[in-house]
Write an enzyme that holds these catalytic residues in place. Structure first.
Site, PDB file in Angstrom:
ATOM      1  N   LYS A 187      63.919 -11.671  47.022  1.00 30.89           N
ATOM      2  CA  LYS A 187      65.198 -11.381  47.687  1.00 30.89           C
ATOM      3  C   LYS A 187      65.681 -12.598  48.495  1.00 30.89           C
ATOM      4  O   LYS A 187      66.840 -12.999  48.407  1.00 30.89           O
ATOM      5  CB  LYS A 187      65.061 -10.156  48.620  1.00 30.89           C
ATOM      6  CG  LYS A 187      64.602  -8.881  47.921  1.00 30.89           C
ATOM      7  CD  LYS A 187      64.566  -7.685  48.855  1.00 30.89           C
ATOM      8  CE  LYS A 187      63.573  -7.773  49.995  1.00 30.89           C
ATOM      9  NZ  LYS A 187      62.140  -7.795  49.561  1.00 30.89           N
TER      10      LYS A 187
ATOM     11  N   ARG B 191      66.494   0.004  53.979  1.00 32.63           N
ATOM     12  CA  ARG B 191      65.114   0.192  53.527  1.00 32.63           C
ATOM     13  C   ARG B 191      64.644   1.634  53.641  1.00 32.63           C
ATOM     14  O   ARG B 191      63.511   1.935  53.281  1.00 32.63           O
ATOM     15  CB  ARG B 191      64.228  -0.647  54.427  1.00 32.63           C
ATOM     16  CG  ARG B 191      63.422  -1.714  53.731  1.00 32.63           C
ATOM     17  CD  ARG B 191      62.759  -2.501  54.833  1.00 32.63           C
ATOM     18  NE  ARG B 191      61.712  -3.331  54.404  1.00 32.63           N
ATOM     19  CZ  ARG B 191      61.845  -4.638  54.146  1.00 32.63           C
ATOM     20  NH1 ARG B 191      63.009  -5.228  54.239  1.00 32.63           N
ATOM     21  NH2 ARG B 191      60.806  -5.336  53.814  1.00 32.63           N
TER      22      ARG B 191
ATOM     23  N   ARG C 167      52.301 -17.701  49.473  1.00 31.24           N
ATOM     24  CA  ARG C 167      53.266 -18.130  50.487  1.00 31.24           C
ATOM     25  C   ARG C 167      52.640 -18.108  51.877  1.00 31.24           C
ATOM     26  O   ARG C 167      52.919 -18.956  52.705  1.00 31.24           O
ATOM     27  CB  ARG C 167      54.501 -17.227  50.459  1.00 31.24           C
ATOM     28  CG  ARG C 167      55.534 -17.663  51.473  1.00 31.24           C
ATOM     29  CD  ARG C 167      56.732 -16.740  51.514  1.00 31.24           C
ATOM     30  NE  ARG C 167      56.342 -15.397  51.840  1.00 31.24           N
ATOM     31  CZ  ARG C 167      57.186 -14.380  51.845  1.00 31.24           C
ATOM     32  NH1 ARG C 167      58.443 -14.565  51.518  1.00 31.24           N
ATOM     33  NH2 ARG C 167      56.782 -13.182  52.165  1.00 31.24           N
TER      34      ARG C 167
ATOM     35  N   ARG D 132      53.994 -16.716  58.192  1.00 34.47           N
ATOM     36  CA  ARG D 132      54.334 -15.310  58.445  1.00 34.47           C
ATOM     37  C   ARG D 132      53.071 -14.505  58.646  1.00 34.47           C
ATOM     38  O   ARG D 132      52.213 -14.441  57.758  1.00 34.47           O
ATOM     39  CB  ARG D 132      55.165 -14.759  57.275  1.00 34.47           C
ATOM     40  CG  ARG D 132      56.650 -14.890  57.530  1.00 34.47           C
ATOM     41  CD  ARG D 132      57.470 -14.369  56.390  1.00 34.47           C
ATOM     42  NE  ARG D 132      57.274 -12.946  56.143  1.00 34.47           N
ATOM     43  CZ  ARG D 132      58.041 -12.237  55.348  1.00 34.47           C
ATOM     44  NH1 ARG D 132      59.051 -12.815  54.713  1.00 34.47           N
ATOM     45  NH2 ARG D 132      57.811 -10.956  55.159  1.00 34.47           N
TER      46      ARG D 132
ATOM     47  N   ARG E  80      52.436  -2.942  53.106  1.00 30.35           N
ATOM     48  CA  ARG E  80      53.885  -3.141  52.908  1.00 30.35           C
ATOM     49  C   ARG E  80      54.328  -2.529  51.580  1.00 30.35           C
ATOM     50  O   ARG E  80      55.411  -1.950  51.493  1.00 30.35           O
ATOM     51  CB  ARG E  80      54.226  -4.638  52.954  1.00 30.35           C
ATOM     52  CG  ARG E  80      54.226  -5.186  54.380  1.00 30.35           C
ATOM     53  CD  ARG E  80      54.100  -6.705  54.445  1.00 30.35           C
ATOM     54  NE  ARG E  80      55.192  -7.415  53.810  1.00 30.35           N
ATOM     55  CZ  ARG E  80      55.155  -8.726  53.530  1.00 30.35           C
ATOM     56  NH1 ARG E  80      54.064  -9.442  53.817  1.00 30.35           N
ATOM     57  NH2 ARG E  80      56.184  -9.306  52.974  1.00 30.35           N
TER      58      ARG E  80
END
Ligand code: AP5
Ligand code: MG
Length: 199
Positions: A14, A89, A128, A134, A146
């Site tokens: 996204k 969401r 990542r 993060r 998640r």
């Protein structure tokens, strides 16, 4: 003006696609994840509250993100349109967004859902995590949480938009460019269809 929603599970691309889309179409990018991380970096009360939930892979409360989006819509009244990334969401957020848009005489042109298998997603996110900093990317257990939140609370949002006939699924496992081209085709078709219906 047209507004788009980029929908999909964690790691589906996204953010990557949004950067390219806002440049091509001149839209304002509204990523609730990015906006929450900005609050965390500034150590605001909202950021401190949000961090506790984000670090566990849970969603922050609907009112929190709806409030953030409402402020951004208000601050960007001259925008050509908005690209919503990671919002809505939950079905409750989707209903709130409809109200915020209706109040401003705006609508969603198209909801684009990126389809990517869970195993590919986990690999992308953990890769990542090594460089992004993060906190919710580092621990596989948090990443899996998640996904379970996505399947339980966010997937019903796809059905909400499918019922309104403006959701299109796009295969998101090709290269970044292949996915971008497929999304652009869909957006251009939706713009054309809307323009034809105006005459
Ligand atoms: P958020 O920041 O929105 O994270 P997310 O939805 O979990 O998704 P990501 O940002 O991790 O992935 P992405 O789909 O943007 O993919 P990306 O392009 O980065 O939310 C974080 C947290 O904030 C939530 O868990 C929640 O707690 C809270 N939150 C946010 N919004 C909320 C809301 N509305 N309500 C309640 N809580 C909310 O790509 C991922 C990686 O893959 C990158 O490294 C990228 O380079 C790579 N990649 C991308 N495309 C490709 C490709 N085609 N091929 C190979 N690699 C690719
Ligand atoms: Mg993102």
């Amino acid at each position: 003006m047209y507004n788009l929603i980029l929908f999909g599970p964690p790691g589906s691309g996204k953010g990557t696609q949004s950067e390219k889309l806002v440049e091509k179409y001149g839209l304002v990018h509204l990523s609730t994840g990015d906006l929450l991380r900005a609050e965390i970096n500034k150590k605001t009360p909202l950021g401190i509250e949000a961090k506790k939930l984000i670090d566990k892979g849970q969603l922050v409360p609907d009112e929190m993100v709806v409030g953030i989006i409402d402020n951004r819509l208000e601050e960007n009244k001259e925008a050509l349109g908005f690209l919503f990334d990671g919002f809505p969401r939950t079905v409750s957020q989707a209903i709130s967004l409809d109200k915020l848009l209706e109040y401003r005489k705006m609508a969603i042109l198209s909801v684009i859902a990126l389809d990517v298998e869970d195993d590919v997603l986990v690999k992308r996110i953990l890769n990542r995590g090594a460089i992004s900093g993060r906190s919710d990317d580092l621990d596989e257990e948090v990443v899996r949480k998640r996904f379970s939140v996505y399947h339980d609370s966010t997937e019903p949002v796809a059905a909400y938009y499918r019922n309104k006939n403006n959701l299109t699924s796009i295969q998101g496992e090709g290269t970044i460019e292949q996915t971008f081209d497929a999304i652009c085709k869909q957006i251009d078709a939706a713009i054309k269809e809307r323009d034809n219906s105006l005459f």
